[in-house]
Enzyme design. Structure first.
Site, PDB file in Angstrom:
ATOM      1  NE  ARG A  44      37.284  49.538  37.631  1.00 44.19           N
ATOM      2  CZ  ARG A  44      37.419  49.380  38.718  1.00 44.19           C
ATOM      3  NH1 ARG A  44      37.019  50.398  39.715  1.00 44.19           N
ATOM      4  NH2 ARG A  44      37.205  48.311  39.468  1.00 44.19           N
ATOM      5  NE  ARG A  91      38.449  48.726  46.969  1.00 45.00           N
ATOM      6  CZ  ARG A  91      38.512  49.846  47.665  1.00 45.00           C
ATOM      7  NH1 ARG A  91      38.790  49.935  48.780  1.00 45.00           N
ATOM      8  NH2 ARG A  91      37.806  50.719  46.906  1.00 45.00           N
ATOM      9  CB  THR A  92      40.650  47.121  40.269  1.00 41.71           C
ATOM     10  OG1 THR A  92      39.339  46.806  40.844  1.00 41.71           O
ATOM     11  CG2 THR A  92      40.912  46.044  39.407  1.00 41.71           C
ATOM     12  CG  HIS A 110      35.222  43.913  38.701  1.00 40.09           C
ATOM     13  ND1 HIS A 110      36.415  43.590  38.380  1.00 40.09           N
ATOM     14  CD2 HIS A 110      35.293  44.786  39.711  1.00 40.09           C
ATOM     15  CE1 HIS A 110      37.389  44.279  39.166  1.00 40.09           C
ATOM     16  NE2 HIS A 110      36.687  45.068  39.916  1.00 40.09           N
ATOM     17  CE  LYS A 116      46.265  65.492  23.311  1.00 31.87           C
ATOM     18  NZ  LYS A 116      47.404  65.191  22.742  1.00 31.87           N
TER      19      LYS A 116
HETATM   20  N1   CP Z   1      36.286  46.298  44.336  1.00 34.80           N
HETATM   21  C1   CP Z   1      36.842  47.194  43.115  1.00 34.80           C
HETATM   22  O1   CP Z   1      36.850  46.914  42.194  1.00 34.80           O
HETATM   23  O2   CP Z   1      37.270  48.305  43.859  1.00 34.80           O
HETATM   24  P1   CP Z   1      38.003  49.575  43.185  1.00 34.80           P
HETATM   25  O3   CP Z   1      36.871  50.177  42.441  1.00 34.80           O
HETATM   26  O4   CP Z   1      38.510  50.281  44.212  1.00 34.80           O
HETATM   27  O5   CP Z   1      39.025  49.104  42.223  1.00 34.80           O
END
Ligand code: CP
Length: 323
Positions: A122, A71-72, A150, A101
């Site tokens: 991320r 999603r993100t 998040h 590396k």
């Molecule tokens: N909600 C969320 O962060 O989903 P993903 O891990 O799929 O990005």
């Protein structure tokens, strides 16, 4: 009793985020949240009407994902492309980049800033987004730093509550599942402390809300309860925010096995809930909500995902100084 929060929320008319890193929900007070939600609604209207725009034409976003995401990553990429921008997705595993590396995070972001205007990151370590921002001259957007924060998920969660129920104040919100490692819970809880809400935290003992965050909640004066049982909150809640047990954060997998099936929201449980309540989940789900709940109009988790794109469109346009 619901605590008193001032109704006098000052409005912001000017973009508060040009050039900003988005690292934590602590950057968002109520006026900034309202400003962002208004822009996200404009993005939604524009997408529904025109499909997209060229607001971010010639702007380039790197999606740098050291952990899996559906999603993100895809909603940030969709957001950028809906606004006419371009993307460099490093989302199929950084093993195919020079990280494998041994390249450090600071060197990686200093490389990517040469080619791009904004980096969405991320990373599995708490504080990694802050480190990246310290080294990078372009905006860094935290797309999840380990069990830390998040922020864009929490923003889309709050936006969803506002859209679905028409308000945030005076709501009763229950968070269910892995409250220890669930970074979306940490970020959303911190945002909710600015509102006149009541909270309940429902989890197995092993994954209770971290003590420092619970102390923050208690200090804020919000009414808060902790319990192990969904049955204790189901008829009380306006919002049931369900989360997955975060297997990837457990060093002892036998502990994960012990609690992984602790909760499952089923139609039988939904039958005890209010008619106007909503069920949310940041997703992915791995058994916490039965598929048979999906057709219940109170199941808001697919609408929640769609909202993520509008929020991320607004954030990208804001940090790139186009609003
Ligand atoms: N909600 C969320 O962060 O989903 P993903 O891990 O799929 O990005």
């Amino acid at each position: 009793m619901l605590r008193q929060i001032t109704d006098q929320v000052k409005r912001i008319d000017v973009n508060p985020f040009p050039g900003a890193d988005i690292l934590s929900v602590s950057q968002f007070d109520r006026p900034r949240l309202e400003w962002l939600f208004a822009r996200a609604l404009e993005m939604q209207d524009m997408v529904k009407r025109d499909g997209g725009s060229d607001l971010l034409r010639h702007k380039l976003m790197v999606a740098l994902f050291y952990e899996p995401s559906t999603r993100t990553s895809s909603s940030f990429i969709a957001a950028m492309e809906r606004l006419g921008g371009s993307t460099v997705p490093i989302t199929q595993g950084v093993q195919y980049s020079s990280v494998s590396k041994g390249e450090s995070l600071p060197d990686t972001v200093r490389t990517l800033e040469q080619y791009s205007d904004v980096i969405v990151l991320r990373h599995p370590e708490i504080g990694s987004a802050r480190i990246a921002a310290d080294y990078c001259r372009k905006p860094i957007i935290n797309a999840g730093d380990g069990a830390g924060e998040h922020p864009t998920q929490a923003l889309l969660d709050l936006f969803t509550i506002q859209k679905e129920l028409g308000r945030i104040d005076k709501l009763r919100i229950a968070m269910v599942g892995d409250l220890k490692y669930g970074r979306t819970v940490h970020s959303l809880t911190r945002l909710l402390l600015q509102y006149d809400v009541e909270l309940a935290f429902v989890s197995p003992e092993l994954v209770r809300l971290p003590l420092d965050l619970m102390n923050e909640v208690r200090k804020s004066g919000i009414s808060v309860e902790e319990t192990y049982h969904v049955a204790d909150v189901i008829s009380w809640a306006d919002v049931l925010y369900v989360t997955r047990v975060q297997k990837e954060r457990f060093s002892d997998l036998s502990q994960y096995e012990e609690i992984k099936n602790f909760y499952e929201i089923t139609p039988e449980i939904m039958a005890q809930a209010q008619e106007q309540m909503i069920v949310m989940h940041p997703l992915p789900r791995v058994g916490e909500i039965a598929y048979s709940v999906d057709n219940d109009p109170r199941a808001a988790y697919f609408r929640q995902m769609e909202n993520g794109m509008y929020i991320r469109m607004a954030i990208l346009a804001a940090v790139l100084g186009k609003l």
